[in-house]
Design a protein around this motif. Sequence first.
Motif, PDB file in Angstrom:
ATOM      1  N   VAL A  70       0.847  -1.206   0.000  1.00 23.72           N
ATOM      2  CA  VAL A  70       0.000   0.000   0.000  1.00 23.72           C
ATOM      3  C   VAL A  70       0.876   1.247   0.000  1.00 23.72           C
ATOM      4  O   VAL A  70       0.634   2.202  -0.749  1.00 23.72           O
ATOM      5  CB  VAL A  70      -0.953   0.006   1.204  1.00 23.72           C
ATOM      6  N   SER A  71       1.913   1.246   0.839  1.00 20.63           N
ATOM      7  CA  SER A  71       2.825   2.395   0.890  1.00 20.63           C
ATOM      8  C   SER A  71       3.512   2.613  -0.449  1.00 20.63           C
ATOM      9  O   SER A  71       3.624   3.756  -0.922  1.00 20.63           O
ATOM     10  CB  SER A  71       3.871   2.171   1.987  1.00 20.63           C
ATOM     11  N   ALA A  72       3.946   1.530  -1.095  1.00 29.01           N
ATOM     12  CA  ALA A  72       4.613   1.644  -2.394  1.00 29.01           C
ATOM     13  C   ALA A  72       3.656   2.162  -3.462  1.00 29.01           C
ATOM     14  O   ALA A  72       4.028   2.987  -4.308  1.00 29.01           O
ATOM     15  CB  ALA A  72       5.184   0.295  -2.811  1.00 29.01           C
ATOM     16  N   LEU A  73       2.414   1.704  -3.439  1.00 29.71           N
ATOM     17  CA  LEU A  73       1.415   2.179  -4.401  1.00 29.71           C
ATOM     18  C   LEU A  73       1.110   3.650  -4.187  1.00 29.71           C
ATOM     19  O   LEU A  73       0.958   4.419  -5.146  1.00 29.71           O
ATOM     20  CB  LEU A  73       0.143   1.346  -4.287  1.00 29.71           C
ATOM     21  N   ALA A  74       1.007   4.068  -2.922  1.00 32.44           N
ATOM     22  CA  ALA A  74       0.725   5.467  -2.620  1.00 32.44           C
ATOM     23  C   ALA A  74       1.827   6.375  -3.149  1.00 32.44           C
ATOM     24  O   ALA A  74       1.560   7.448  -3.701  1.00 32.44           O
ATOM     25  CB  ALA A  74       0.547   5.654  -1.116  1.00 32.44           C
ATOM     26  N   ARG A  75       3.089   5.934  -2.981  1.00 33.85           N
ATOM     27  CA  ARG A  75       4.204   6.725  -3.495  1.00 33.85           C
ATOM     28  C   ARG A  75       4.173   6.767  -5.019  1.00 33.85           C
ATOM     29  O   ARG A  75       4.364   7.825  -5.632  1.00 33.85           O
ATOM     30  CB  ARG A  75       5.540   6.162  -3.015  1.00 33.85           C
ATOM     31  N   ALA A  76       3.945   5.616  -5.644  1.00 35.16           N
ATOM     32  CA  ALA A  76       3.935   5.542  -7.106  1.00 35.16           C
ATOM     33  C   ALA A  76       2.835   6.404  -7.697  1.00 35.16           C
ATOM     34  O   ALA A  76       3.011   7.010  -8.764  1.00 35.16           O
ATOM     35  CB  ALA A  76       3.775   4.089  -7.557  1.00 35.16           C
ATOM     36  N   LEU A  77       1.707   6.483  -7.023  1.00 37.53           N
ATOM     37  CA  LEU A  77       0.558   7.250  -7.517  1.00 37.53           C
ATOM     38  C   LEU A  77       0.582   8.707  -7.076  1.00 37.53           C
ATOM     39  O   LEU A  77      -0.321   9.469  -7.400  1.00 37.53           O
ATOM     40  CB  LEU A  77      -0.741   6.587  -7.036  1.00 37.53           C
ATOM     41  N   GLN A  78       1.606   9.083  -6.298  1.00 42.95           N
ATOM     42  CA  GLN A  78       1.772  10.457  -5.830  1.00 42.95           C
ATOM     43  C   GLN A  78       0.541  10.942  -5.056  1.00 42.95           C
ATOM     44  O   GLN A  78       0.022  12.036  -5.285  1.00 42.95           O
ATOM     45  CB  GLN A  78       2.099  11.398  -6.994  1.00 42.95           C
ATOM     46  N   LEU A  79       0.094  10.135  -4.121  1.00 37.65           N
ATOM     47  CA  LEU A  79      -1.074  10.481  -3.326  1.00 37.65           C
ATOM     48  C   LEU A  79      -0.694  11.431  -2.194  1.00 37.65           C
ATOM     49  O   LEU A  79       0.400  11.313  -1.621  1.00 37.65           O
ATOM     50  CB  LEU A  79      -1.710   9.216  -2.733  1.00 37.65           C
ATOM     51  N   ASP A  80      -1.601  12.340  -1.848  1.00 40.44           N
ATOM     52  CA  ASP A  80      -1.370  13.177  -0.677  1.00 40.44           C
ATOM     53  C   ASP A  80      -1.769  12.388   0.567  1.00 40.44           C
ATOM     54  O   ASP A  80      -2.178  11.226   0.497  1.00 40.44           O
ATOM     55  CB  ASP A  80      -2.123  14.505  -0.781  1.00 40.44           C
ATOM     56  N   ARG A  81      -1.657  13.024   1.748  1.00 40.76           N
ATOM     57  CA  ARG A  81      -1.903  12.292   2.989  1.00 40.76           C
ATOM     58  C   ARG A  81      -3.337  11.782   3.084  1.00 40.76           C
ATOM     59  O   ARG A  81      -3.587  10.666   3.536  1.00 40.76           O
ATOM     60  CB  ARG A  81      -1.566  13.177   4.191  1.00 40.76           C
ATOM     61  N   THR A  82      -4.302  12.611   2.673  1.00 43.20           N
ATOM     62  CA  THR A  82      -5.700  12.207   2.753  1.00 43.20           C
ATOM     63  C   THR A  82      -5.983  11.027   1.838  1.00 43.20           C
ATOM     64  O   THR A  82      -6.644  10.052   2.221  1.00 43.20           O
ATOM     65  CB  THR A  82      -6.626  13.383   2.404  1.00 43.20           C
ATOM     66  N   GLU A  83      -5.466  11.094   0.607  1.00 39.92           N
ATOM     67  CA  GLU A  83      -5.661   9.994  -0.341  1.00 39.92           C
ATOM     68  C   GLU A  83      -4.937   8.732   0.122  1.00 39.92           C
ATOM     69  O   GLU A  83      -5.441   7.618  -0.052  1.00 39.92           O
ATOM     70  CB  GLU A  83      -5.177  10.416  -1.724  1.00 39.92           C
ATOM     71  N   THR A  84      -3.763   8.917   0.714  1.00 39.71           N
ATOM     72  CA  THR A  84      -3.023   7.762   1.222  1.00 39.71           C
ATOM     73  C   THR A  84      -3.803   7.063   2.328  1.00 39.71           C
ATOM     74  O   THR A  84      -3.887   5.822   2.369  1.00 39.71           O
ATOM     75  CB  THR A  84      -1.643   8.198   1.748  1.00 39.71           C
ATOM     76  N   GLU A  85      -4.389   7.841   3.213  1.00 43.20           N
ATOM     77  CA  GLU A  85      -5.206   7.251   4.279  1.00 43.20           C
ATOM     78  C   GLU A  85      -6.394   6.492   3.690  1.00 43.20           C
ATOM     79  O   GLU A  85      -6.736   5.388   4.143  1.00 43.20           O
ATOM     80  CB  GLU A  85      -5.698   8.344   5.223  1.00 43.20           C
ATOM     81  N   LEU A  86      -7.016   7.061   2.653  1.00 41.80           N
ATOM     82  CA  LEU A  86      -8.133   6.392   1.996  1.00 41.80           C
ATOM     83  C   LEU A  86      -7.686   5.078   1.357  1.00 41.80           C
ATOM     84  O   LEU A  86      -8.394   4.064   1.426  1.00 41.80           O
ATOM     85  CB  LEU A  86      -8.743   7.309   0.933  1.00 41.80           C
ATOM     86  N   LEU A  87      -6.504   5.078   0.753  1.00 37.18           N
ATOM     87  CA  LEU A  87      -5.991   3.859   0.136  1.00 37.18           C
ATOM     88  C   LEU A  87      -5.769   2.771   1.184  1.00 37.18           C
ATOM     89  O   LEU A  87      -6.132   1.606   0.978  1.00 37.18           O
ATOM     90  CB  LEU A  87      -4.684   4.153  -0.608  1.00 37.18           C
TER      91      LEU A  87
END
Length: 292
Positions: A70-87
Motif C-alpha cells: 500500500v505504501s509503495a502504491l501510494a508513493r507511485a501514484l503520488q497520493l497526498d496524505r488524505t488519499e493515502t489514508e483512503l488507500l
Amino acid sequence: MAASDIHSLGGLLRTWRERLHPADVGLESVGHRRAKGLRREELALLAGVSVDYVMRLEQGRSVTPSPQVVSALARALQLDRTETELLYRSANQLPPGPGKVSDHIPPGVQRMIARMADLPLAAFAADWTLLSSTPLWCALFATPSATDLPGQNLIVATFVDGTTARVATPHGGAEVFERAMVADLRRSAARLGDDPRFRSLVTTVRAKSPRFAELWDEGRAATHRSLVKTVHHALVGDITLNCDVVTVPDSDVKLVVYTAPTGSADAEKLDFLRVGAVRADIPARADSPAEG
C-alpha cells in the motif's frame, strides 16, 4: 464505472492511475497510448510489484495488499496524505498514525525527484530508509533504486555493513558523518521513539555496532545538514561533491542532493555519469549503500 466501484480499492487505483502522465513520474511516453494515464505495467514498475498483481487489485481479485505494498502504491501514484489514508482503509489496513515512521513522500517532492533527474537526488524516511532516488543517484553510488531493492537503510549501511566508508569519504573524517547521522536520528527519536520500527532499528544497530552505541549514548541531537564528500567511483575515479540535506516542511522526509561547482572537473565527471545513467550502461551493485 459504477458509483460503488469508485470507492473500492480497484476503482481508486484505476482512477488515480489514469490521472498521472508518464512524465509526471519520470517515465518516457513510449508507443501509441489508447488510454489516458499510466499503464498498469508502469504503475507496477514504480511500485515494485508484478503487473499481474496490479491487475488483480484493480479487478477486485485481491483486496488486502500488505501495508508495504500500500505504501509503495501510494508513493507511485503520488497520493497526498488524505488519499493515502483512503488507500490504506480501502485495502483493509490501518494508516500510519502520529509517532510512526512514515514512508509517505508528498506529491510535490515526488514531482521534484521526477523532474530533477539530472541531479543525484534521493528521499529518505526519518529512520534513514531510502524511499526514492534519481537514476543519477544510483549511477553515482552504483546502488539499486529503492524499487529494485526496498529497505535500504543508511544507518545500517554506515554502522553495521560498513559500506558507506568504502563508497565515500567525508571531508573532516568519517567521524563527522557518523556524528551527523546519529545526532539526526536522535532528533527523530523525540517524536518516533515509541514506534516499533524505529526502536527495532536502534536496538539492532546498538547491538551490532559499539561505535553507534557510543555515539547514541552521548545524547546529541541535531539536524543533518551539509557536508563535502569525495565519492570513490569505479569508472570516473574520485569525485568531490557538496552534499546538502533538507527536511521537507510538514514532513519527516529528508532530501539529499549532491552537486559540483559549474565548470569543474568534478562536474565533468558527474556529466559523464549522467549520460551513463540515461543509457542505463552502469550496472547497480546490490551490496552498495544508500549513501547520504
